[in-house]
Write a protein that holds these residues in place. Structure first.
Motif, PDB file in Angstrom:
ATOM      1  N   ASP A  33       0.842  -1.179   0.000  1.00 50.40           N
ATOM      2  CA  ASP A  33       0.000   0.000   0.000  1.00 50.40           C
ATOM      3  C   ASP A  33       0.886   1.240   0.000  1.00 50.40           C
ATOM      4  N   ARG A  34       0.444   2.280  -0.673  1.00 45.88           N
ATOM      5  CA  ARG A  34       1.188   3.529  -0.773  1.00 45.88           C
ATOM      6  C   ARG A  34       0.240   4.709  -0.562  1.00 45.88           C
ATOM      7  N   VAL A  35       0.774   5.786   0.000  1.00 44.71           N
ATOM      8  CA  VAL A  35       0.005   7.007   0.170  1.00 44.71           C
ATOM      9  C   VAL A  35       0.877   8.183  -0.265  1.00 44.71           C
ATOM     10  N   GLY A  36       0.258   9.194  -0.853  1.00 39.74           N
ATOM     11  CA  GLY A  36       1.003  10.373  -1.270  1.00 39.74           C
ATOM     12  C   GLY A  36       0.076  11.558  -1.405  1.00 39.74           C
ATOM     13  N   ARG A  37       0.654  12.743  -1.310  1.00 40.74           N
ATOM     14  CA  ARG A  37      -0.111  13.981  -1.454  1.00 40.74           C
ATOM     15  C   ARG A  37      -0.223  14.301  -2.945  1.00 40.74           C
ATOM     16  N   ILE A  38      -1.457  14.619  -3.383  1.00 39.89           N
ATOM     17  CA  ILE A  38      -1.661  14.974  -4.785  1.00 39.89           C
ATOM     18  C   ILE A  38      -2.241  16.379  -4.941  1.00 39.89           C
ATOM     19  N   ASP A  76      -3.261  20.300  -2.350  1.00 35.00           N
ATOM     20  CA  ASP A  76      -3.120  20.990  -1.070  1.00 35.00           C
ATOM     21  C   ASP A  76      -3.750  20.213   0.079  1.00 35.00           C
ATOM     22  N   ASP A  77      -4.949  19.721  -0.147  1.00 29.07           N
ATOM     23  CA  ASP A  77      -5.648  18.969   0.896  1.00 29.07           C
ATOM     24  C   ASP A  77      -6.149  17.631   0.362  1.00 29.07           C
ATOM     25  N   GLU A  78      -5.434  17.087  -0.621  1.00 31.08           N
ATOM     26  CA  GLU A  78      -5.833  15.815  -1.222  1.00 31.08           C
ATOM     27  C   GLU A  78      -4.680  14.817  -1.168  1.00 31.08           C
ATOM     28  N   PHE A  79      -5.039  13.601  -0.803  1.00 33.38           N
ATOM     29  CA  PHE A  79      -4.078  12.519  -0.735  1.00 33.38           C
ATOM     30  C   PHE A  79      -4.608  11.344  -1.542  1.00 33.38           C
ATOM     31  N   SER A  80      -3.701  10.532  -2.008  1.00 37.75           N
ATOM     32  CA  SER A  80      -4.086   9.333  -2.738  1.00 37.75           C
ATOM     33  C   SER A  80      -3.559   8.124  -1.985  1.00 37.75           C
ATOM     34  N   LEU A  81      -4.409   7.154  -1.807  1.00 40.18           N
ATOM     35  CA  LEU A  81      -4.033   5.910  -1.164  1.00 40.18           C
ATOM     36  C   LEU A  81      -4.162   4.807  -2.205  1.00 40.18           C
ATOM     37  N   ILE A  82      -3.057   4.153  -2.531  1.00 37.17           N
ATOM     38  CA  ILE A  82      -3.037   3.092  -3.533  1.00 37.17           C
ATOM     39  C   ILE A  82      -3.051   1.754  -2.803  1.00 37.17           C
ATOM     40  N   LEU A  83      -4.062   0.954  -3.088  1.00 36.12           N
ATOM     41  CA  LEU A  83      -4.229  -0.360  -2.450  1.00 36.12           C
ATOM     42  C   LEU A  83      -4.240  -1.425  -3.550  1.00 36.12           C
ATOM     43  N   PRO A  84      -3.066  -1.843  -4.034  1.00 32.32           N
ATOM     44  CA  PRO A  84      -3.007  -2.716  -5.211  1.00 32.32           C
ATOM     45  C   PRO A  84      -3.632  -4.096  -5.026  1.00 32.32           C
ATOM     46  N   GLU A  85      -3.750  -4.585  -3.836  1.00 43.39           N
ATOM     47  CA  GLU A  85      -4.290  -5.924  -3.606  1.00 43.39           C
ATOM     48  C   GLU A  85      -5.742  -5.912  -3.141  1.00 43.39           C
ATOM     49  N   ASN A 145      -9.924  -4.824  -3.867  1.00 42.77           N
ATOM     50  CA  ASN A 145     -10.940  -4.426  -4.844  1.00 42.77           C
ATOM     51  C   ASN A 145     -11.667  -3.190  -4.317  1.00 42.77           C
ATOM     52  N   LYS A 146     -12.635  -2.711  -5.066  1.00 41.48           N
ATOM     53  CA  LYS A 146     -13.325  -1.470  -4.706  1.00 41.48           C
ATOM     54  C   LYS A 146     -14.047  -1.579  -3.368  1.00 41.48           C
ATOM     55  N   ARG A 147     -14.688  -2.691  -3.121  1.00 41.95           N
ATOM     56  CA  ARG A 147     -15.425  -2.864  -1.857  1.00 41.95           C
ATOM     57  C   ARG A 147     -14.455  -2.865  -0.669  1.00 41.95           C
ATOM     58  N   GLN A 148     -13.320  -3.535  -0.815  1.00 36.50           N
ATOM     59  CA  GLN A 148     -12.324  -3.555   0.253  1.00 36.50           C
ATOM     60  C   GLN A 148     -11.722  -2.170   0.473  1.00 36.50           C
ATOM     61  N   ALA A 198     -13.925  10.955   0.669  1.00 37.16           N
ATOM     62  CA  ALA A 198     -13.138  10.142  -0.249  1.00 37.16           C
ATOM     63  C   ALA A 198     -13.963   9.682  -1.434  1.00 37.16           C
ATOM     64  N   GLY A 199     -13.269   9.499  -2.536  1.00 39.15           N
ATOM     65  CA  GLY A 199     -13.821   8.874  -3.724  1.00 39.15           C
ATOM     66  C   GLY A 199     -12.976   7.652  -4.024  1.00 39.15           C
ATOM     67  N   VAL A 200     -13.611   6.535  -4.318  1.00 37.93           N
ATOM     68  CA  VAL A 200     -12.890   5.278  -4.535  1.00 37.93           C
ATOM     69  C   VAL A 200     -13.022   4.871  -5.997  1.00 37.93           C
ATOM     70  N   SER A 201     -11.884   4.622  -6.645  1.00 43.34           N
ATOM     71  CA  SER A 201     -11.881   4.128  -8.020  1.00 43.34           C
ATOM     72  C   SER A 201     -11.058   2.841  -8.080  1.00 43.34           C
ATOM     73  N   GLU A 202     -11.345   2.027  -9.097  1.00 44.07           N
ATOM     74  CA  GLU A 202     -10.678   0.724  -9.222  1.00 44.07           C
ATOM     75  C   GLU A 202     -10.244   0.491 -10.667  1.00 44.07           C
ATOM     76  N   ASN A 203      -9.075  -0.076 -10.802  1.00 40.24           N
ATOM     77  CA  ASN A 203      -8.537  -0.494 -12.096  1.00 40.24           C
ATOM     78  C   ASN A 203      -9.017  -1.915 -12.360  1.00 40.24           C
ATOM     79  N   PRO A 204      -9.578  -2.248 -13.480  1.00 36.89           N
ATOM     80  CA  PRO A 204      -9.817  -1.473 -14.687  1.00 36.89           C
ATOM     81  C   PRO A 204     -11.244  -0.925 -14.787  1.00 36.89           C
ATOM     82  N   LEU A 205     -12.055  -1.080 -13.757  1.00 38.96           N
ATOM     83  CA  LEU A 205     -13.461  -0.653 -13.825  1.00 38.96           C
ATOM     84  C   LEU A 205     -13.630   0.840 -14.098  1.00 38.96           C
ATOM     85  N   ASP A 206     -12.781   1.671 -13.500  1.00 40.61           N
ATOM     86  CA  ASP A 206     -12.920   3.121 -13.612  1.00 40.61           C
ATOM     87  C   ASP A 206     -11.831   3.759 -14.467  1.00 40.61           C
ATOM     88  N   GLY A 207     -10.937   2.958 -14.988  1.00 42.01           N
ATOM     89  CA  GLY A 207      -9.835   3.449 -15.813  1.00 42.01           C
ATOM     90  C   GLY A 207      -8.657   2.508 -15.690  1.00 42.01           C
TER      91      GLY A 207
END
Length: 89
Positions: free
Chosen positions: A1-6, A8-17, A19-22, A52-61
């Motif tokens: 898992d990775r987190v980073g600032r994208i 001023d007040d937005e962060f991205s959390l990458i959860l490669p393992e 799915n969207k529900r998890q 938060a908004g949750v997106s998933e590869n490849p469903l959302d891009g």
């Protein structure tokens, strides 16, 4: 898992393992922890919110840009709906 600032007040959390529900469950847990730790009964009278908004590869891009754009679109919906929520399309 990775987190980073994208932003001023937005962060991205990458959860490669996950799915969207998890990922939604993880985001909701973070929201609850922030609500309890930074409640509106603080001396300043202001509460810290988490949306938060949750997106998933490849469903959302399939690319980073598409996934971030979808997550930001959903984040705007969460903020417009009153903040302190997680939106999944």
């Amino acid at each position: 898992d990775r987190v980073g600032r994208i932003g001023d007040d937005e962060f991205s959390l990458i959860l490669p393992e996950k799915n969207k529900r998890q990922a939604q469950t993880v985001a909701e847990e973070i929201c609850k922890k922030i609500q309890s730790a930074f409640a509106s009964d603080q001396p300043s009278g202001k509460a810290l919110t988490f949306s938060a908004g949750v997106s998933e590869n490849p469903l959302d891009g399939v690319g980073f840009e598409q996934l971030i754009a979808k997550a930001k679109e959903l984040l705007k919906k969460a903020k417009a709906a009153g903040k302190n929520r997680v939106v999944v399309f």
